[in-house]
Design a protein around this motif. Sequence first.
Motif, PDB file in Angstrom:
ATOM      1  N   ASP A  88       0.837  -1.128   0.222  1.00 64.21           N
ATOM      2  CA  ASP A  88       0.006   0.078   0.005  1.00 64.21           C
ATOM      3  C   ASP A  88       0.846   1.376   0.194  1.00 64.21           C
ATOM      4  N   ASP A  89       1.862   1.361   0.631  1.00 64.74           N
ATOM      5  CA  ASP A  89       2.801   2.281   0.862  1.00 64.74           C
ATOM      6  C   ASP A  89       3.347   2.540  -0.508  1.00 64.74           C
ATOM      7  N   TYR A  90       3.878   1.363  -1.133  1.00 68.10           N
ATOM      8  CA  TYR A  90       4.699   1.527  -2.263  1.00 68.10           C
ATOM      9  C   TYR A  90       3.745   2.157  -3.344  1.00 68.10           C
ATOM     10  N   VAL A  91       2.451   1.605  -3.407  1.00 63.27           N
ATOM     11  CA  VAL A  91       1.599   2.106  -4.461  1.00 63.27           C
ATOM     12  C   VAL A  91       1.185   3.714  -4.281  1.00 63.27           C
TER      13      VAL A  91
ATOM     14  N   LEU B  52      -0.915  -5.616  -6.690  1.00 58.47           N
ATOM     15  CA  LEU B  52      -0.250  -4.487  -6.953  1.00 58.47           C
ATOM     16  C   LEU B  52      -1.146  -3.511  -7.896  1.00 58.47           C
ATOM     17  N   ALA B  53      -1.624  -4.415  -9.273  1.00 57.17           N
ATOM     18  CA  ALA B  53      -2.185  -3.647 -10.222  1.00 57.17           C
ATOM     19  C   ALA B  53      -3.665  -3.210  -9.532  1.00 57.17           C
ATOM     20  N   LYS B  54      -4.263  -3.991  -9.034  1.00 54.73           N
ATOM     21  CA  LYS B  54      -5.608  -3.716  -8.206  1.00 54.73           C
ATOM     22  C   LYS B  54      -5.518  -2.662  -7.216  1.00 54.73           C
ATOM     23  N   LEU B  55      -4.549  -2.386  -6.329  1.00 54.51           N
ATOM     24  CA  LEU B  55      -4.340  -1.550  -5.476  1.00 54.51           C
ATOM     25  C   LEU B  55      -4.038  -0.155  -6.275  1.00 54.51           C
ATOM     26  N   HIS B  56      -3.262  -0.299  -7.232  1.00 57.37           N
ATOM     27  CA  HIS B  56      -2.747   1.075  -8.031  1.00 57.37           C
ATOM     28  C   HIS B  56      -3.832   1.747  -8.707  1.00 57.37           C
ATOM     29  N   ASN B  57      -4.954   0.746  -9.248  1.00 55.04           N
ATOM     30  CA  ASN B  57      -6.094   1.194  -9.918  1.00 55.04           C
ATOM     31  C   ASN B  57      -6.960   1.976  -9.137  1.00 55.04           C
ATOM     32  N   ILE B  58      -7.030   1.291  -7.938  1.00 54.81           N
ATOM     33  CA  ILE B  58      -8.157   1.818  -6.873  1.00 54.81           C
ATOM     34  C   ILE B  58      -7.691   3.119  -6.699  1.00 54.81           C
ATOM     35  N   ALA B  59      -6.466   3.359  -6.158  1.00 51.50           N
ATOM     36  CA  ALA B  59      -5.966   4.541  -5.841  1.00 51.50           C
ATOM     37  C   ALA B  59      -5.947   5.555  -6.874  1.00 51.50           C
TER      38      ALA B  59
END
Length: 343
Positions: A167-170, A222-229
């Motif tokens: 989460d921090d990385y995204v 990683l992809a899903k977290l990125h897109n949500i953010a």
Amino acid sequence: MIQQTQVIMSAPALHFILFAVFASLFFSARCSNQSRKDVALLILGDSLNDAGTNTYLNTTAGYRADIPPYGETFFLLELDITHHFHHPTGRFFDGRLIVDFIAEYAKLPLIPPYLKIKDDEFMGGANFASGGAVALVEDLKMQLKQLEQLEKKLRKEMGSEKSISMDDYVGMAIGNITSVLQGIYKVGGRKFAMIGIGPIGCVPGMRALTRNGACLGEATTLAKLHNIALTSVLTKLETQLHGFEYSYFDFYTSGSERIQYPSKYGFKDAEIACCGLGPYRANLSCGGQRGAKEYSLCHRPKKYVFFDAYHPTGRANRQFAQLMWNGSLSIIRPRNLKALFKN
């Protein structure tokens, strides 16, 4: 990046179209005369947008695609009326980029690399994109390497054994993209088109890292977290910045559908790359000049979703571009690019 934008600000009524996969950027600058001849597309980003920039840079073979069989399904070089052959242009695909198709739909010429343009040859725009140039890193292996380096740095600074979360990385990646969006807005940008992260865990290069060839779970997360953010940031910016308009392309869903149901979209294989070596042809040896000289090449690239370990085929790019241009709001929202270009 900002210097390039400031130079272009000499055009009267400036509009921007921005595409992003981490930091893949695509601008549209339009002069007061609204004819197609007065529209210039300015493209920035990574290998998904690179039209041959790295051919003119002092980069290693791993960051170049100026060798056959890249470009084999579209780009034709005519020596004379009877002799012609397909040739590579530096694009990391067998054919055209997504932005190449977008330029076609906008009735503009193929946009060349900026470094290829001579002073008296500027027409239609310029492509600044370079393979390897992204908000944080290009591929997951490098991401993990940098993540380890960052973790060591944070441990030293914080004096603890806390590890940095995904989460921090995204958050850091999205922070970089947000800064870019805000910076472009400050110099006149008002319209932004964003490409979400695709199903990177399911590309051939990631499948080869798992024991059974399944999708790599960490990359998928990683992809899903990125897109949500990313979608959250776009919504906030639209309310905070006057005149800010955007289109968000759900690359993850559209890519996943073609991987899960390839025949539905005219493909034969969505797990194995057309060009490469080893399991899933995941070794980036396509062209024989990236360490390993041997590589395998499929006979019909258009039947494959992926051309090499990480890049889609030209046919897949065309389908993605069509969805972005005039697709429904379920895949490109809150407006498609045709609507975004109209104003």
